[in-house]
Design an enzyme around this catalytic site. Structure first.
Site, PDB file in Angstrom:
ATOM      1  N   ALA A  49      85.563  79.564  77.815  1.00 43.22           N
ATOM      2  CA  ALA A  49      84.844  80.672  77.212  1.00 43.22           C
ATOM      3  C   ALA A  49      84.017  81.399  78.255  1.00 43.22           C
ATOM      4  O   ALA A  49      83.767  80.886  79.352  1.00 43.22           O
ATOM      5  CB  ALA A  49      83.936  80.155  76.090  1.00 43.22           C
ATOM      6  N   GLY A  78      87.932  76.398  75.725  1.00 45.63           N
ATOM      7  CA  GLY A  78      88.606  77.427  74.949  1.00 45.63           C
ATOM      8  C   GLY A  78      89.939  77.827  75.535  1.00 45.63           C
ATOM      9  O   GLY A  78      90.840  78.266  74.814  1.00 45.63           O
ATOM     10  N   GLU A 101      92.260  75.338  74.151  1.00 44.61           N
ATOM     11  CA  GLU A 101      92.453  75.641  72.727  1.00 44.61           C
ATOM     12  C   GLU A 101      93.411  76.817  72.547  1.00 44.61           C
ATOM     13  O   GLU A 101      94.208  76.840  71.604  1.00 44.61           O
ATOM     14  CB  GLU A 101      91.106  75.925  72.069  1.00 44.61           C
ATOM     15  CG  GLU A 101      90.265  74.661  71.909  1.00 44.61           C
ATOM     16  CD  GLU A 101      88.902  74.916  71.306  1.00 44.61           C
ATOM     17  OE1 GLU A 101      88.599  74.367  70.242  1.00 44.61           O
ATOM     18  OE2 GLU A 101      88.120  75.686  71.924  1.00 44.61           O
ATOM     19  N   GLU A 141      83.538  70.408  76.982  1.00 44.14           N
ATOM     20  CA  GLU A 141      82.403  70.850  76.164  1.00 44.14           C
ATOM     21  C   GLU A 141      81.342  69.779  75.981  1.00 44.14           C
ATOM     22  O   GLU A 141      80.142  70.082  75.890  1.00 44.14           O
ATOM     23  CB  GLU A 141      82.892  71.314  74.782  1.00 44.14           C
ATOM     24  CG  GLU A 141      83.664  72.608  74.765  1.00 44.14           C
ATOM     25  CD  GLU A 141      85.156  72.403  74.915  1.00 44.14           C
ATOM     26  OE1 GLU A 141      85.919  73.319  74.580  1.00 44.14           O
ATOM     27  OE2 GLU A 141      85.567  71.315  75.370  1.00 44.14           O
TER      28      GLU A 141
END
Length: 321
Positions: free
Chosen positions: A62, A101, A104, A124
């Site tokens: 992210a 992310g 993901e 994370e």
């Protein structure tokens, strides 16, 4: 200024390219661009899609400049669900690092091919958080419950061969990655292969002991001194084994927001940003290659504290962003 996401047709293959230097962070412009590109591909003559990133890495995560701020639409959970819902088979071409992310996003694609030296992980937990865009629900469907838990609770990345063995990656590319991904996409198109959506896969639990989650939770509690993020990850994965994908994602989002507001995560993020700032060199080109740091690895869930920026740098996230 060029757009950070583009789509080009190469015969029956739509190639979606992300170009957001230095690490292809999933900023708002990238998230919006991905949704637009998927829709363009679906409305074109394409029969399959390849998603790849320019530069030295796949999406490394992210955009950290958005951490702690209210989410702006389209937020990442919406984006990855849209990618997975694509009516065409989508192949993720992974090089460098696919972290947080970024991973993901990759596992929302229907198939994954990686270079042999790529690394994939969910760091994370090192910031007191858990994967918040379906990672806790898709990962156990792809690689099994314990392997997914180990990956997320430790925060340590897997090499591409390890990810292949675990089921997180489908193929290792030999030679040019983009060409290998396009060749595979052509195979999928010629065979009319349907998208394989990870959210629809069954989770294998038959071989797990009846008290598996209780045992795992107790072991992690002892190692991490009761820090909430690892326990939240376990709660989400356990939910994945007993409820629908949508219900699991609802719990994941609830716990992610709670952790984001926790004193533990705020403290870890403060240290993270402070170490990044301390490591910043004035007038250094952000494209400067990282110096290998062999003595420092991604920190595990039991050592959350100092060294976070250095640890992320070793995983391929530059501290000069």
């Amino acid at each position: 200024m060029s757009q950070p996401v583009s789509m080009q047709l190469h015969g029956p293959i739509a190639v979606i390219s992300i170009n957001n230097p230095p690490v292809n962070a999933l900023s708002l412009s990238v998230r919006s661009g991905l949704i637009e590109a998927i829709e363009q591909a679906e409305n074109s003559a394409a029969k399959a899609v390849v998603m790849h990133c320019e530069g030295r890495t796949f999406c490394a995560g992210a955009d950290i400049r958005e951490f702690g701020k209210p989410p702006v639409d389209p937020w990442l959970p919406t984006v990855v669900d849209r990618i997975e819902a694509c009516k065409l088979p989508v192949v993720a071409a992974i090089h460098g690092t696919a972290l947080g992310g970024g991973l993901e996003t990759a596992i929302a694609c229907h198939f994954r091919i990686a270079t042999r030296d790529a690394k994939l992980g969910f760091p994370e937990v090192n910031l007191g958080l858990l994967p918040g865009a379906g990672g806790t629900q898709r990962a156990p469907r792809l690689m099994g419950v314990q392997a997914a838990l180990d990956l997320m609770v430790s925060g340590k990345p897997l090499s591409a061969p390890q990810a292949l063995a675990a089921g997180l990656v489908d193929r290792i590319a030999e030679g040019d990655l983009l060409q290998a991904a396009m060749d595979w996409a052509n195979e999928l198109a010629s065979e009319s292969t349907a998208p394989r959506r990870s959210s629809e896969l069954a989770i294998e639990t038959a071989e797990l002991p009846a008290d598996f989650f209780a045992q795992y939770r107790a072991a992690v509690h002892k190692k991490t001194r009761g820090l909430p993020a690892p326990q939240g990850i376990i709660d989400c994965v356990e939910k994945a084994t007993t409820a629908s994908y949508a219900d699991g994602c609802a719990l994941e989002r609830e716990l992610f927001q709670k952790l984001m507001n926790s004193s533990e995560s705020k403290g870890l993020r403060h240290v993270f940003f402070a170490e990044r700032e301390a490591a910043r060199v004035d007038d250094l080109d952000p494209e400067t290659a990282l110096r290998p740091i062999n003595s420092v690895g991604i920190i595990g869930a039991g050592t959350m504290g100092g060294g976070i920026a250095m640890s992320f740098a070793n995983a391929g996230i530059p501290v000069t962003l």
